[in-house]
Structure formats: structure tokens, C-alpha cells
Design a protein around this motif. Structure first.
Motif, PDB file in Angstrom:
ATOM      1  N   LYS A   4       0.842  -1.184   0.000  1.00  0.00           N
ATOM      2  CA  LYS A   4       0.000   0.000   0.000  1.00  0.00           C
ATOM      3  C   LYS A   4       0.882   1.240   0.000  1.00  0.00           C
ATOM      4  O   LYS A   4       1.948   1.257   0.603  1.00  0.00           O
ATOM      5  N   PRO A   5       0.440   2.284  -0.684  1.00  0.00           N
ATOM      6  CA  PRO A   5       1.227   3.519  -0.650  1.00  0.00           C
ATOM      7  C   PRO A   5       1.172   4.127   0.743  1.00  0.00           C
ATOM      8  O   PRO A   5       0.182   3.976   1.468  1.00  0.00           O
ATOM      9  N   PRO A   6       2.238   4.800   1.189  1.00  0.00           N
ATOM     10  CA  PRO A   6       2.253   5.373   2.542  1.00  0.00           C
ATOM     11  C   PRO A   6       1.192   6.461   2.692  1.00  0.00           C
ATOM     12  O   PRO A   6       0.885   7.186   1.753  1.00  0.00           O
ATOM     13  N   LYS A   7       0.646   6.531   3.890  1.00  0.00           N
ATOM     14  CA  LYS A   7      -0.377   7.533   4.175  1.00  0.00           C
ATOM     15  C   LYS A   7       0.293   8.877   4.433  1.00  0.00           C
ATOM     16  O   LYS A   7       1.369   8.945   5.011  1.00  0.00           O
ATOM     17  N   THR A   8      -0.358   9.908   4.021  1.00  0.00           N
ATOM     18  CA  THR A   8       0.168  11.239   4.309  1.00  0.00           C
ATOM     19  C   THR A   8      -0.262  11.618   5.723  1.00  0.00           C
ATOM     20  O   THR A   8      -1.389  11.346   6.143  1.00  0.00           O
ATOM     21  N   PRO A   9       0.636  12.231   6.490  1.00  0.00           N
ATOM     22  CA  PRO A   9       0.296  12.566   7.872  1.00  0.00           C
ATOM     23  C   PRO A   9      -0.788  13.634   7.916  1.00  0.00           C
ATOM     24  O   PRO A   9      -0.867  14.502   7.060  1.00  0.00           O
ATOM     25  N   ALA A  10      -1.626  13.535   8.927  1.00  0.00           N
ATOM     26  CA  ALA A  10      -2.710  14.502   9.108  1.00  0.00           C
ATOM     27  C   ALA A  10      -2.123  15.829   9.574  1.00  0.00           C
ATOM     28  O   ALA A  10      -1.133  15.852  10.298  1.00  0.00           O
ATOM     29  N   PRO A  11      -2.708  16.929   9.171  1.00  0.00           N
ATOM     30  CA  PRO A  11      -2.197  18.223   9.629  1.00  0.00           C
ATOM     31  C   PRO A  11      -2.413  18.369  11.131  1.00  0.00           C
ATOM     32  O   PRO A  11      -3.348  17.802  11.692  1.00  0.00           O
ATOM     33  N   PRO A  12      -1.537  19.112  11.826  1.00  0.00           N
ATOM     34  CA  PRO A  12      -1.685  19.253  13.273  1.00  0.00           C
ATOM     35  C   PRO A  12      -2.991  19.959  13.622  1.00  0.00           C
ATOM     36  O   PRO A  12      -3.434  20.859  12.925  1.00  0.00           O
ATOM     37  N   LYS A  13      -3.584  19.508  14.718  1.00  0.00           N
ATOM     38  CA  LYS A  13      -4.848  20.073  15.149  1.00  0.00           C
ATOM     39  C   LYS A  13      -4.596  21.382  15.905  1.00  0.00           C
ATOM     40  O   LYS A  13      -3.600  21.529  16.601  1.00  0.00           O
TER      41      LYS A  13
END
Length: 122
Positions: A4-13
Motif C-alpha cells: 500500500k502507498p504510505p499515508k500522508t500525515p494529518a495536519p496538526p490540530k
């Protein structure tokens, strides 16, 4: 096997609490206080009088382990002889206990019953 392609990190809350503006605010300002540490407890190294240790040996011990000149060492030795005990120096706890061990070991190596203790200064 397909990976699976790597997930992009979620932006900081964003923080849940936002301090209000100085104009209409409930903001809290903390005052910085300097920490004051107390100096360490000091201990005095005391030599005790006995009837068997030669006075000259006591003078040499005071000169060697407490860095006193001959005149000062002789005065301390006479105080020990006349009063039963005399203060040779004031140090922190670790240094004082090391000095006691050094003096006791030197006395035993030379066959003398010289006693040395450290006492807290109040």
C-alpha cells in the motif's frame, strides 16, 4: 504482493483553548519566580585528643590533610591537647567524610589511635 502507498500525515490540530485577547480576555499570565537554592549543610572536621598519639604526628596530619601552615597546625594541635578536641576545617558532607577517612587511615598505618569525626554546623 502489492504494498500500500504510505499515508500522508494529518495536519496538526489547532489547540482547543485559545487565550482571549488582552482587551476582552480571560487570559492567565504566569509570573516567573527565580528559584533560590539553599547552600549545602556544612560539616566541621574535628580531631579528638588521646594520650598516645604524638603531638608532632598530629601537626603533620593537620598540615598534610587540611593544608595548614606549621604555625596554624601547631595552634590547632595545642587546642586539641588542652580542650580535648579541635576543629581542623569546615567542608561539605562528602569532603568532610573523605577527610575523616584519610586521617583515620593515616593514623592506623602509623600505629596511632588518633580519632577524627565530622559534625554538622548548626
Amino acid at each position: 504482493m502489492a504494498s500500500k502507498p504510505p499515508k500522508t500525515p494529518a495536519p496538526p490540530k489547532a489547540p482547543a483553548f485559545k487565550p482571549e485577547d488582552a482587551n476582552g480576555g480571560d487570559a492567565v499570565v504566569l509570573e516567573r519566580r527565580p528559584l533560590k537554592t539553599e547552600p549545602p549543610q556544612m560539616y566541621q572536621v574535628v580531631l579528638l585528643n588521646d594520650d598516645y598519639t604524638p603531638m608532632e604526628f598530629v601537626v603533620v596530619v593537620i598540615q598534610e590533610f587540611f593544608n595548614k601552615d606549621r604555625e596554624t597546625a601547631t595552634q590547632i594541635m595545642l587546642k586539641i591537647h588542652l580542650d580535648g578536641k579541635g576543629v581542623c576545617g569546615v567542608f561539605s558532607k562528602d569532603v568532610a567524610s573523605t577527610k575523616v577517612d584519610q586521617v583515620t587511615e593515616a593514623a592506623r598505618k602509623n600505629g596511632h589511635p588518633l580519632q577524627c569525626v565530622c559534625e554538622p554546623i548548626e
